[in-house]
Design an enzyme around this catalytic site. Structure first.
Site, PDB file in Angstrom:
ATOM      1  N   HIS A 296     -12.033 -39.125 -40.652  1.00  0.00           N
ATOM      2  CA  HIS A 296     -12.417 -40.010 -39.425  1.00  0.00           C
ATOM      3  C   HIS A 296     -12.828 -38.903 -38.274  1.00  0.00           C
ATOM      4  O   HIS A 296     -12.290 -37.871 -38.302  1.00  0.00           O
ATOM      5  CB  HIS A 296     -11.282 -41.002 -38.816  1.00  0.00           C
ATOM      6  CG  HIS A 296     -11.187 -42.027 -39.764  1.00  0.00           C
ATOM      7  ND1 HIS A 296      -9.745 -42.434 -40.216  1.00  0.00           N
ATOM      8  CD2 HIS A 296     -11.933 -43.025 -40.369  1.00  0.00           C
ATOM      9  CE1 HIS A 296      -9.878 -43.520 -40.930  1.00  0.00           C
ATOM     10  NE2 HIS A 296     -11.198 -44.061 -41.207  1.00  0.00           N
TER      11      HIS A 296
ATOM     12  N   CYS B 132      -3.280 -42.971 -36.828  1.00  0.00           N
ATOM     13  CA  CYS B 132      -3.757 -44.264 -37.421  1.00  0.00           C
ATOM     14  C   CYS B 132      -2.614 -45.090 -37.751  1.00  0.00           C
ATOM     15  O   CYS B 132      -3.065 -46.284 -38.030  1.00  0.00           O
ATOM     16  CB  CYS B 132      -4.531 -43.618 -38.775  1.00  0.00           C
ATOM     17  SG  CYS B 132      -6.077 -42.896 -38.750  1.00  0.00           S
TER      18      CYS B 132
HETATM   19  N1  GLY Z   1      -6.154 -43.508 -46.894  1.00  0.00           N
HETATM   20  C1  GLY Z   1      -6.896 -43.876 -45.547  1.00  0.00           C
HETATM   21  C2  GLY Z   1      -8.061 -44.347 -45.844  1.00  0.00           C
HETATM   22  O1  GLY Z   1      -8.743 -43.783 -46.775  1.00  0.00           O
HETATM   23  O2  GLY Z   1      -8.324 -45.077 -45.030  1.00  0.00           O
END
Ligand code: GLY
Length: 257
Positions: free
Chosen positions: A165, A252
């Site tokens: 991300h 996250c």
């Molecule tokens: N393991 C986090 C994702 O791939 O969204």
């Protein structure tokens, strides 16, 4: 950066079955829970009132709860996660956010978005175009942001092999200072922004998050920790080893507002 609340979700017992590219081994579940508890305590230490949601055994990645929504003043935007195995997670957060926020929006197909691609930088938002967030998702969010008086720009990270991300490689701290990994620091999108650049070895540390007076950061990155201290920030250091194995970062693990 001034938050009062956070929402977290406990990792389920099948956490190790989530998506990952990290090749760092399988996470230890009891250590995963222990690290989650320490993370939640750190949020409380930052002054946040915490809502801790129960695990979702159908969704092994659902502890990465930031990916399912973008929280704005008076408005929650439900995302549309880019990985098909995660798309059902949004229905599990919608009721709570509709109680808490007067305005509820949602990214619509064919838009996709993971909240980990959205970096708030004061009145501006950087939106990562990634393998999870597409241009249509970014366009929809930018329109919502515009209606609230915010500006937005996109950063295409699809060629950035090391990050899942956008916020795997960037954070915005108090005062508008960016923490950037080396490969993002040269990008035109960030010209003019004050910054701290991590070393290649400490790139994972860039996924830190300012929560009121503190900066939550992963342990094991002494140079970045010292840089932040020297700049007057107050790092709160957390062991994130088991989440790193699953491509996860500490931002996250919560929704903050
Ligand atoms: N393991 C986090 C994702 O791939 O969204």
């Amino acid at each position: 950066m001034n938050f009062q609340h956070a929402i977290t979700r406990l990792p389920g017992s099948n956490f190790a079955e989530g998506l990952t590219t990290a090749q760092m081994g399988s996470p230890d579940y009891s250590l995963t829970l222990h690290q989650h508890q320490a993370y939640c305590q750190a949020l409380q230490q930052c002054g946040l009132q915490l809502t801790e949601l129960g695990p979702l055994e159908d969704y092994p990645d659902s502890t990465f709860i930031e990916d399912v929504a973008v929280l704005l003043p008076g408005c929650a935007v439900i995302t549309r996660p880019g990985a098909s195995s995660r798309q059902g997670e949004i229905e599990q957060i919608r009721p709570l956010l509709s109680e808490r926020f007067p305005r509820l929006e949602a990214i619509q197909a064919p838009g996709t978005m993971d909240g980990g691609d959205i970096c708030e930088a004061g009145s501006h938002f950087f939106i990562g175009i990634s393998h999870r967030t597409n241009e249509e998702g970014a366009r929809q969010l930018a329109a919502i942001l515009g209606s609230l008086g915010f500006t937005a720009s996109t950063v295409d990270i699809r060629q950035e092999r090391e990050i899942l991300h956008l916020k795997s490689g960037i954070a915005c701290l108090e005062g508008g200072r960016l923490v950037l990994i080396p490969s993002l620091s040269g990008r035109a999108e960030f010209v003019g922004w004050p910054r701290v650049v991590t070393t290649e070895e400490e790139a994972y540390g860039a996924n830190c998050v300012q929560v009121n007076d503190f900066v939550l950061m992963a342990s094991g990155f002494p140079r970045l920790q010292k840089d932040l201290l020297d700049l007057g920030y107050h790092p709160l250091v957390l062991d994130m080893s088991e989440y790193r194995k699953m491509d996860g970062g500490l931002s996250c693990l919560s929704l903050r507002y």
